[in-house]
Motif scaffolding. Structure first.
Motif, short mmCIF file in Angstrom:
data_model
loop_
_atom_site.label_atom_id
_atom_site.label_comp_id
_atom_site.label_asym_id
_atom_site.label_seq_id
_atom_site.Cartn_x
_atom_site.Cartn_y
_atom_site.Cartn_z
N THR A 604 52.09 21.02 24.11
CA THR A 604 51.46 22.34 24.05
C THR A 604 50.36 22.45 25.10
N LYS A 605 50.33 23.59 25.76
CA LYS A 605 49.31 23.87 26.76
C LYS A 605 48.60 25.16 26.37
N ILE A 606 47.29 25.20 26.57
CA ILE A 606 46.48 26.35 26.16
C ILE A 606 45.72 26.91 27.35
N LEU A 607 45.83 28.22 27.55
CA LEU A 607 44.94 28.92 28.48
C LEU A 607 43.76 29.43 27.67
N PRO A 608 42.52 29.04 27.99
CA PRO A 608 41.36 29.44 27.18
C PRO A 608 41.16 30.95 27.18
N SER A 609 40.44 31.43 26.17
CA SER A 609 40.06 32.84 26.13
C SER A 609 39.14 33.15 27.31
N LEU A 635 31.06 38.85 36.66
CA LEU A 635 30.40 37.58 36.33
C LEU A 635 31.03 36.40 37.05
N ASN A 636 32.03 36.65 37.89
CA ASN A 636 32.63 35.61 38.74
C ASN A 636 33.26 34.50 37.91
N GLN A 637 34.01 34.89 36.86
CA GLN A 637 34.62 33.92 35.96
C GLN A 637 35.89 33.32 36.56
N SER A 638 36.14 32.06 36.25
CA SER A 638 37.40 31.41 36.59
C SER A 638 38.30 31.47 35.36
N TYR A 639 39.50 32.02 35.53
CA TYR A 639 40.41 32.13 34.39
C TYR A 639 41.83 32.34 34.89
N ALA A 640 42.79 32.19 33.99
CA ALA A 640 44.20 32.40 34.31
C ALA A 640 44.85 33.17 33.17
N GLU A 641 45.84 33.99 33.52
CA GLU A 641 46.59 34.76 32.52
C GLU A 641 48.05 34.29 32.43
N ASP A 649 50.35 21.16 36.07
CA ASP A 649 49.77 22.00 37.11
C ASP A 649 48.62 22.84 36.55
N LEU A 650 47.94 23.57 37.43
CA LEU A 650 46.73 24.30 37.05
C LEU A 650 46.97 25.81 36.93
N ASP A 651 48.21 26.19 36.63
CA ASP A 651 48.56 27.56 36.31
C ASP A 651 48.33 28.51 37.49
N TYR A 652 48.31 29.81 37.20
CA TYR A 652 48.14 30.84 38.22
C TYR A 652 46.74 31.44 38.08
N PRO A 653 45.78 31.01 38.86
CA PRO A 653 44.40 31.52 38.68
C PRO A 653 44.28 32.98 39.09
N ARG A 654 43.45 33.70 38.37
CA ARG A 654 43.11 35.08 38.74
C ARG A 654 41.98 35.06 39.77
N PRO A 655 41.85 36.12 40.56
CA PRO A 655 40.76 36.17 41.55
C PRO A 655 39.40 36.14 40.87
N LYS A 656 38.44 35.56 41.56
CA LYS A 656 37.06 35.65 41.10
C LYS A 656 36.49 37.01 41.49
N ARG A 657 35.19 37.12 41.66
CA ARG A 657 34.57 38.43 41.91
C ARG A 657 35.15 39.08 43.17
N THR A 658 35.55 40.32 43.03
CA THR A 658 36.04 41.10 44.17
C THR A 658 35.32 42.44 44.20
N ILE A 659 35.12 42.95 45.40
CA ILE A 659 34.37 44.20 45.60
C ILE A 659 35.20 45.13 46.47
N PHE A 660 35.26 46.41 46.09
CA PHE A 660 36.06 47.40 46.82
C PHE A 660 35.25 48.69 47.01
N PHE A 661 35.39 49.26 48.20
CA PHE A 661 34.81 50.57 48.50
C PHE A 661 35.96 51.51 48.86
N GLU A 662 35.87 52.73 48.38
CA GLU A 662 36.91 53.72 48.67
C GLU A 662 36.29 55.10 48.84
N ILE A 663 36.79 55.85 49.81
CA ILE A 663 36.39 57.24 49.98
C ILE A 663 37.64 58.09 49.90
N ARG A 664 37.54 59.22 49.20
CA ARG A 664 38.70 60.09 48.98
C ARG A 664 38.33 61.52 49.35
#
Length: 668
Positions: A604-609, A635-641, A649-664
């Motif tokens: 059994t393998k567990i991905l933490p909350s 909060l720049n968390q390390s996690y996987a879904e 293996d170490l699963d598929y990590p999600r990105p840490k903190r990302t920042i986006f700017f958009e003008i419409r």
């Protein structure tokens, strides 16, 4: 454990505590739940709707940023944009969710899931979600529910003139998007042209993605006719990094962040969709929707189990042709009846490199499959008095590849008054076997049957003054004939109908808008899901003798709870701030271990909350111009879904903190 239970109970009850500050909200017209326009108040299944304002605020190219907070929904992904994603409804598998784009099915005929990374996210108008069995209207793959992504239409132009919609985005990992939409309307005619490009280098090796699309939409409407014709072409080229390898097990063809630096895929889709609506009488509407789509996929890969880095390339061509005809009667006495017929032809061709046990090498193998499907359905929506609405529906599907299936459902609504509504629904639904299940060379099983299940749900919806609402839904489903690939008596892995699932759950959501500019939205989900599987416990590779035991475990992949809170504030300077707090419980997965052969056992393998915070700010600059600032994973968390391929293996990590700017810039 007790703290988690107490926290979950508090989160589920929070909307009830705050419900005193509420205001009545006008019914919203919904299409997906009945396949015709219908007020949500007359739909017995649990539904969700995301409007364009919310999509614009949250979307940076990854559709998950919009879907994460929906009640009853579990979304899993790993890339910034374009990567493999999956979505579950009420504990279903992703193959049991029917995904539509303007009503056209997107589920892959060979894999069963929809390629969500190909979705045109920049021109979405709204997203409609139906949770629960709805094969009685849609047929195959609507066992868990339906998600319908609806794009902008030239028929939305209400006045003659020119229209424009322009968006420019830039963010972390060189993520950028350019969207250009322009159109005009004159008298009864209208045109909309759009072009989109999204690009990101990704946050791991071989995690880059480039998406491009061009579309032309033509419209005509009069008092009795409405016609729409869409032409679209989309491409997506992206790397497939695989799971992150363990530090001590870095593959020869990978590096410290990716299991593969070679695997890549290229998708090209061309589609045509028409829609014609005509009022035969003031109370009778005819709707005809033909469609055609062709998908070319190229998959370049290396052998994951050898030191050979020779590149192989598989090619897949899939083609869908179909049409839907629906007749809708809307009476003045609270009766609606609609029925119709669906036809669909699927064609598939593949050139794949398959391993040849005799030579120990890969051999280029060509195979193809085709199937046609016809479905006839009918639904009624009948009001008895003022406090009861019956919603029966029935559909018969005939499939050339696996036979017939009958899907009944029955719903009852009790609109007790303008503020309180009770609902219940029971139905049977199914998921069709994929072409891979049926016809994969040497291993396919033409005798495989559809997965099917019976589901029950009940709920209460409250609407009050001061712009608030609250909904609580309980559901249960048992699904049988789940398809699993297991070795046969000759040691050959084949798909077989052997597994089952049992699911019980509760989902709740509420929203409140306060007079001082603050708003509070909330969703909470609790799920108790069990999988009942025939697990291998013995395998003798010399004699090919295998033994299985029927085992009941917690269902893989699904979190037992999740909750989201959105706190919004709108200032008098046209500034909108939203803080999103999202918590997801742990996930489990099981891997067969062969280190004690001939005995086989499960590990059994567990991905933490995880607890994720997102911040979005939208500032109206001028009447037709707005600036959007987003911080995902503040909060720049390390996690996987998503789990990896092995226990190590170490699963598929999600990105840490990302920042986006958009003008419409938009004038409609």
């Amino acid at each position: 454990m007790s703290q988690t239970i107490h926290k979950t109970i508090f989160l589920l009850s929070l909307p009830i505590i705050l419900i005193g500050q509420t205001r009545y909200e006008v019914d919203t017209i919904f299409v997906t739940a009945s396949r015709v326009e219908e007020p949500i108040s007359r739909v017995p299944l649990h539904t969700s709707l995301i409007n364009r304002d919310v999509i614009i605020l949250k979307n940076f190219g990854d559709i998950g940023s919009v879907l994460y907070t929906l009640p009853g929904t579990d979304f899993r992904s790993y890339s910034i944009i374009g990567g493999a994603s999956s979505v579950n409804l009420f504990g279903s598998s992703s193959q049991q969710v029917l995904v539509l784009l303007d009503g056209r099915p997107l589920n892959s005929m060979n894999l069963g899931v929809a390629n969500l990374g190909l979705l045109p996210t920049a021109n979405l108008k709204k997203i409609e979600v139906v949770n629960g069995p709805i094969s009685s209207l849609y047929g195959a793959n609507a066992l868990g529910g339906v998600i319908n992504f609806l794009t902008q239409s030239p028929l939305d132009f209400t006045e003659s003139g020119a229209y424009y919609d322009i968006a420019l985005l830039y963010g972390t990992y060189n993520t950028n998007r350019i969207y250009l939409g322009t159109g005009f309307a004159h008298n009864h005619f209208s045109v909309l042209v759009n072009a989109n490009q999204e690009n990101s280098t990704g946050y791991r090796t071989n995690d880059d993605c480039l998406k491009q699309s061009v579309g032309l939409k033509l419209g005509y409407q009069s008092l009795i006719n409405q016609v729409r014709l869409d032409f679209d072409i989309q491409t997506k080229a992206n790397g497939l990094p695989g799971p992150k390898p363990a530090d001590t097990l870095i593959p020869f063809y990978g590096d410290s962040t990716a299991s593969s630096i070679f695997d890549r895929t290229l998708d090209t889709v061309f589609s045509v969709r028409g829609e014609w609506k005509q009022k035969l009488r003031p109370d009778v509407l005819l709707q005809l929707t033909p469609f055609f789509a062709k998908n070319w996929t190229r998959f370049r890969w290396v052998d994951a189990y050898s030191l050979d880095t020779a590149l192989y390339q598989d090619r897949y061509i899939s083609q869908n042709t179909g049409t839907n005809l629906i007749v809708n009667y809307q009476g003045l006495t609270g009766i609606r009846i609609n029925g119709g017929i669906d036809f669909r032809q699927d064609d598939f061709q593949a050139e794949s490199f398959l391993y040849n046990e005799m030579t120990g090498q890969y051999r280029d193998t060509a195979w193809q499959a085709k199937a046609h499907r016809v479905g006839v359905f009918g639904e009624g929506n009948i009001m008895f008095g003022k406090i009861m609405i019956f919603v029966p529906s029935l559909r018969l599907d005939w499939n050339s590849d696996f036979g017939n299936f009958l899907s009944p459902s029955f719903g009852v609504l009790f609109p007790l008054n303008s503020q309180v509504r009770l609902r219940t629904h029971i139905g049977r639904a199914f998921r069709a076997p994929t072409f891979n299940d049926l016809y994969w060379p040497k291993s396919g099983n033409p005798k495989i049957k559809p997965e099917h299940g019976d589901a029950l749900q009940f709920g209460i919806d409250l609407k009050f003054p001061n712009s608030a609402s609250f909904s609580l839904t309980g559901f249960a489903r048992r699904t049988k004939n789940l398809i699993a690939w297991v070795p046969d008596t000759a040691g050959l892995w084949r798909p077989t109908n052997i597994d089952e699932t049992e699911i019980f759950g509760i989902t709740t959501n509420g929203k409140i808008k306060f007079p001082n500019g603050f708003a509070f939205n909330y969703t909470g989900n609790w799920l108790k899901a069990k999988q009942i599987r025939q697990e291998m416990v013995y395998f003798d590779w010399l004699t090919n003798e295998t033994r299985f035991e029927r085992t009941k475990r917690r269902a893989a992949y699904l979190p037992e709870f999740s909750a989201t809170q959105e706190i919004g504030y709108e200032t008098k300077f046209a500034t909108n701030l939203t803080l999103e707090l999202r918590e997801t419980g742990n996930r489990v997965n099981y891997y067969s271990s062969y280190d004690s052969l001939p005995k086989v056992y499960m590990t059994t393998k567990i991905l933490p909350s995880n607890f994720i915070v997102n911040l979005r700010v939208r500032q109206q600059l001028f009447s037709n111009t707005e600036l959007i600032f987003r911080i995902e994973n503040l909060l720049n968390q390390s996690y996987a879904e998503q789990f990896g391929n092995s226990i190590a293996d170490l699963d598929y990590p999600r990105p840490k903190r990302t920042i986006f700017f958009e003008i419409r810039f938009n004038n409609y």
